[in-house]
Scaffold this motif. Structure first.
Motif, PDB file in Angstrom:
ATOM      1  N   LEU A  38       9.692  50.653  18.519  1.00 49.89           N
ATOM      2  CA  LEU A  38      10.719  50.841  17.505  1.00 49.89           C
ATOM      3  C   LEU A  38      10.181  50.174  16.244  1.00 49.89           C
ATOM      4  CD1 LEU A  38      13.874  49.975  19.637  1.00 49.89           C
ATOM      5  CD2 LEU A  38      13.075  52.248  18.987  1.00 49.89           C
ATOM      6  N   HIS A  39      10.211  50.885  15.142  1.00 55.62           N
ATOM      7  CA  HIS A  39       9.490  50.458  13.941  1.00 55.62           C
ATOM      8  C   HIS A  39      10.355  49.586  13.037  1.00 55.62           C
ATOM      9  CE1 HIS A  39       6.685  51.792  10.386  1.00 55.62           C
ATOM     10  NE2 HIS A  39       6.553  50.514  10.702  1.00 55.62           N
ATOM     11  N   ASN A  40       9.864  48.358  12.760  1.00 53.03           N
ATOM     12  CA  ASN A  40      10.458  47.488  11.744  1.00 53.03           C
ATOM     13  C   ASN A  40      11.900  47.114  12.064  1.00 53.03           C
ATOM     14  OD1 ASN A  40      10.717  45.973   9.451  1.00 53.03           O
ATOM     15  ND2 ASN A  40      10.691  47.699   8.031  1.00 53.03           N
ATOM     16  N   VAL A  41      12.082  46.509  13.226  1.00 53.86           N
ATOM     17  CA  VAL A  41      13.413  46.051  13.617  1.00 53.86           C
ATOM     18  C   VAL A  41      13.776  44.804  12.808  1.00 53.86           C
ATOM     19  CG1 VAL A  41      14.805  45.144  15.510  1.00 53.86           C
ATOM     20  CG2 VAL A  41      13.179  47.000  15.940  1.00 53.86           C
ATOM     21  N   GLY A  42      14.979  44.769  12.292  1.00 53.54           N
ATOM     22  CA  GLY A  42      15.527  43.635  11.556  1.00 53.54           C
ATOM     23  C   GLY A  42      17.036  43.704  11.668  1.00 53.54           C
ATOM     24  N   LYS A  43      17.740  42.752  11.075  1.00 55.67           N
ATOM     25  CA  LYS A  43      19.188  42.653  11.257  1.00 55.67           C
ATOM     26  C   LYS A  43      19.907  43.970  10.986  1.00 55.67           C
ATOM     27  CE  LYS A  43      20.010  37.712  10.525  1.00 55.67           C
ATOM     28  NZ  LYS A  43      18.646  37.225  10.346  1.00 55.67           N
ATOM     29  N   GLU A  44      19.671  44.543   9.825  1.00 57.95           N
ATOM     30  CA  GLU A  44      20.391  45.763   9.450  1.00 57.95           C
ATOM     31  C   GLU A  44      19.988  46.936  10.344  1.00 57.95           C
ATOM     32  OE1 GLU A  44      21.388  48.323   5.387  1.00 57.95           O
ATOM     33  OE2 GLU A  44      19.968  46.651   5.332  1.00 57.95           O
ATOM     34  N   THR A  80      20.165  50.667  15.524  1.00 55.89           N
ATOM     35  CA  THR A  80      19.440  50.943  16.764  1.00 55.89           C
ATOM     36  C   THR A  80      20.338  50.731  17.976  1.00 55.89           C
ATOM     37  OG1 THR A  80      17.412  50.208  15.674  1.00 55.89           O
ATOM     38  CG2 THR A  80      17.336  50.421  18.057  1.00 55.89           C
ATOM     39  N   LEU A  81      21.170  49.706  17.926  1.00 53.93           N
ATOM     40  CA  LEU A  81      22.144  49.501  19.006  1.00 53.93           C
ATOM     41  C   LEU A  81      23.135  50.666  19.056  1.00 53.93           C
ATOM     42  CD1 LEU A  81      23.049  45.696  18.694  1.00 53.93           C
ATOM     43  CD2 LEU A  81      21.613  46.785  20.415  1.00 53.93           C
ATOM     44  N   LYS A  82      23.605  51.065  17.896  1.00 61.03           N
ATOM     45  CA  LYS A  82      24.613  52.133  17.823  1.00 61.03           C
ATOM     46  C   LYS A  82      24.096  53.437  18.398  1.00 61.03           C
ATOM     47  CE  LYS A  82      27.462  54.615  14.436  1.00 61.03           C
ATOM     48  NZ  LYS A  82      27.829  54.729  12.991  1.00 61.03           N
ATOM     49  N   TYR A  83      22.840  53.766  18.122  1.00 59.99           N
ATOM     50  CA  TYR A  83      22.303  55.062  18.536  1.00 59.99           C
ATOM     51  C   TYR A  83      21.477  55.001  19.822  1.00 59.99           C
ATOM     52  CZ  TYR A  83      23.625  56.054  13.711  1.00 59.99           C
ATOM     53  OH  TYR A  83      24.318  56.186  12.530  1.00 59.99           O
ATOM     54  N   GLY A  84      21.352  53.809  20.404  1.00 56.21           N
ATOM     55  CA  GLY A  84      20.687  53.700  21.707  1.00 56.21           C
ATOM     56  C   GLY A  84      19.174  53.769  21.650  1.00 56.21           C
ATOM     57  N   GLY A  85      18.573  53.159  20.643  1.00 54.01           N
ATOM     58  CA  GLY A  85      17.124  53.227  20.486  1.00 54.01           C
ATOM     59  C   GLY A  85      16.346  52.570  21.607  1.00 54.01           C
ATOM     60  N   ARG A  91      15.185  56.046   9.678  1.00 52.89           N
ATOM     61  CA  ARG A  91      15.569  57.422   9.360  1.00 52.89           C
ATOM     62  C   ARG A  91      16.558  58.003  10.361  1.00 52.89           C
ATOM     63  NH1 ARG A  91      10.296  60.380   6.781  1.00 52.89           N
ATOM     64  NH2 ARG A  91       9.338  58.540   5.859  1.00 52.89           N
ATOM     65  N   VAL A  92      16.700  57.372  11.506  1.00 55.96           N
ATOM     66  CA  VAL A  92      17.544  57.919  12.566  1.00 55.96           C
ATOM     67  C   VAL A  92      19.022  57.679  12.242  1.00 55.96           C
ATOM     68  CG1 VAL A  92      18.163  57.735  15.000  1.00 55.96           C
ATOM     69  CG2 VAL A  92      15.754  57.664  14.312  1.00 55.96           C
ATOM     70  N   LYS A  93      19.797  58.741  12.188  1.00 56.74           N
ATOM     71  CA  LYS A  93      21.226  58.657  11.860  1.00 56.74           C
ATOM     72  C   LYS A  93      22.117  59.158  12.994  1.00 56.74           C
ATOM     73  CE  LYS A  93      19.992  57.225   7.815  1.00 56.74           C
ATOM     74  NZ  LYS A  93      20.044  55.765   7.529  1.00 56.74           N
ATOM     75  N   ALA A  94      21.506  59.540  14.118  1.00 58.64           N
ATOM     76  CA  ALA A  94      22.272  60.002  15.271  1.00 58.64           C
ATOM     77  C   ALA A  94      21.370  59.931  16.500  1.00 58.64           C
ATOM     78  CB  ALA A  94      22.771  61.426  15.061  1.00 58.64           C
ATOM     79  N   SER A  95      21.972  59.725  17.665  1.00 62.51           N
ATOM     80  CA  SER A  95      21.197  59.565  18.899  1.00 62.51           C
ATOM     81  C   SER A  95      20.297  60.762  19.183  1.00 62.51           C
ATOM     82  CB  SER A  95      22.155  59.355  20.088  1.00 62.51           C
ATOM     83  OG  SER A  95      22.952  58.215  19.893  1.00 62.51           O
ATOM     84  N   GLU A  96      20.784  61.958  18.863  1.00 65.97           N
ATOM     85  CA  GLU A  96      20.008  63.167  19.175  1.00 65.97           C
ATOM     86  C   GLU A  96      18.766  63.321  18.302  1.00 65.97           C
ATOM     87  OE1 GLU A  96      23.754  64.422  16.797  1.00 65.97           O
ATOM     88  OE2 GLU A  96      23.239  63.054  18.459  1.00 65.97           O
TER      89      GLU A  96
END
Length: 368
Positions: free
Chosen positions: A108-114, A119-124, A80-85
């Motif tokens: 971090l919930h349900n990490v997979g390729k997509e 998650t990398l982009k937003y710094g999870g 659901r996360v679409k931005a770091s904030e």
């Protein structure tokens, strides 16, 4: 800690058709018995029960017991996360929903390729590391549904992860689609303890086919089918916790009866489960995931992965659409097969691939 964890994804309901109709009276009884028997680990997540699970944990656990009596895990809904904030907003909401000041484990919930890309982009990963540094969570990790290669990449890039949560059960151990055993071995190589989820495969291994149940009886099994599935995961040396999504008090009483004084599976029991696995797999396609067929396929169909999904359906009667979406990404569909036969000429197992793909397409792509 005792190795059995209380998963809150499949809580008791007053209306089986309404995921929000949680039976709080029964859940309170389950929580009470669980704690009375010396178990302490509870696992929840933002979307469970249409976002009602965290509130149910607050009502039946947090509001009724002192914080030191239990260990609580929650998960960041990265899909659901679409931005770091947005990370802080979700985290604060989760603390409020659960009624706590901190989480013992946070994932971090349900990490997979997509989802990994986002998650990398937003710094999870950096965000949950910061939570640990602030003392808002004690241990950090992630739940994972993908292949062993990506898991190795993640754990290499983020060695600060304290643990990883994997789908572990005896039916998926050698599955080409799930890669349960391969992922477990990756976690071991990186020195990361494993929390096992789906040990009973969504209830499938508690409701075995008749022939498989007969094999248990013939082998002198005394426990329930679910007991052997949960003990299988708990018997792994690097498994620190096994989560069970217990849906009623009866299931909880069964699970706590044999996990209260946990005994690893014996050699005879391991062999018995191998036979049960063989029975379940008797109606499946004998693909070994060599991928030779894919080298010849003009439509780039992900044949081994589709056969893995077909085998799971044959064994359990349940589709796993999430895995189909992942394995069909950047690949042709089964219905795209042009029947050229190049795959069958190179298959070491001599599988009638074209016909098997048709069966798979009926289940996953044609909706028949």
């Amino acid at each position: 800690m005792k190795k059995l964890g209380f998963g809150t994804m499949r809580l008791p309901l007053t209306d089986p058709e309404d995921a929000k109709s949680i039976d709080y009276d029964q859940m309170c009884q389950m929580v009470d018995h669980f704690l009375e028997q010396g178990f302490v680990y509870f696992d929840t997540a933002y979307p469970y029960h249409e976002e009602q699970s965290e509130g149910a944990v607050k009502r039946c656990l947090v509001d009724r017991y002192p914080r030191e009596r239990y260990v609580l895990a929650d998960k960041m809904p990265i899909l659901r996360v679409k931005a770091s904030e947005e990370y802080p907003r979700y985290f604060e909401e989760q603390l409020s929903r659960c009624g706590v000041d901190y989480f013992d484990n946070y994932l971090l919930h349900n990490v997979g390729k997509e989802r990994y890309v986002g998650t990398l982009k937003y710094g999870g990963f950096e965000f949950i590391r910061g939570l640990k540094e602030q003392g808002l969570v004690k241990r950090i990790g992630f739940s994972y549904h993908d292949d062993a290669e990506l898991l190795d990449e993640i754990l290499t890039r983020y060695p600060e992860m304290d643990f990883v949560q994997l789908q572990i059960n005896y039916l998926d151990w050698n599955s080409a689609a799930i890669q349960s055993g391969a992922c477990y071995e990756v976690a071991c190589r990186h020195g990361k303890p494993v929390i096992a989820m789906e040990p009973v495969k969504g209830g499938s291994l508690a409701n075995l086919p008749v022939e498989a149940r007969d094999e248990l009886k013939k082998s002198g099994a005394h426990g329930s089918p679910a007991s052997y599935a949960i003990r299988y995961a708990a018997s792994l040396d690097n498994c620190m916790m096994v989560l069970s999504g217990m849906s009623n008090l009866e299931q909880l009483l069964d699970n706590t009866s044999y996990m209260r004084d946990f005994q690893p599976l014996s050699g005879d029991e391991q062999e018995m489960l191998q036979r049960v696995t063989g029975i379940i797999n008797s109606s499946i396609t004998p693909c070994t995931n060599c991928k030779y067929c894919m080298e010849e396929c003009p439509k780039n169909i992900n044949i081994p992965a589709y056969f893995g999904l077909y085998n799971m359906y044959a064994a359990t009667g349940k589709k796993t659409n999430m895995y189909y979406e992942r394995h069909s990404m950047n690949h042709g569909k089964a219905v795209d097969c042009i029947k050229c036969g190049k795959c069958e000429r190179i298959c070491p197992q001599h599988i009638e691939i074209r016909g098997a793909l048709d069966k798979f397409a009926d289940i996953y792509e044609r909706g028949e």
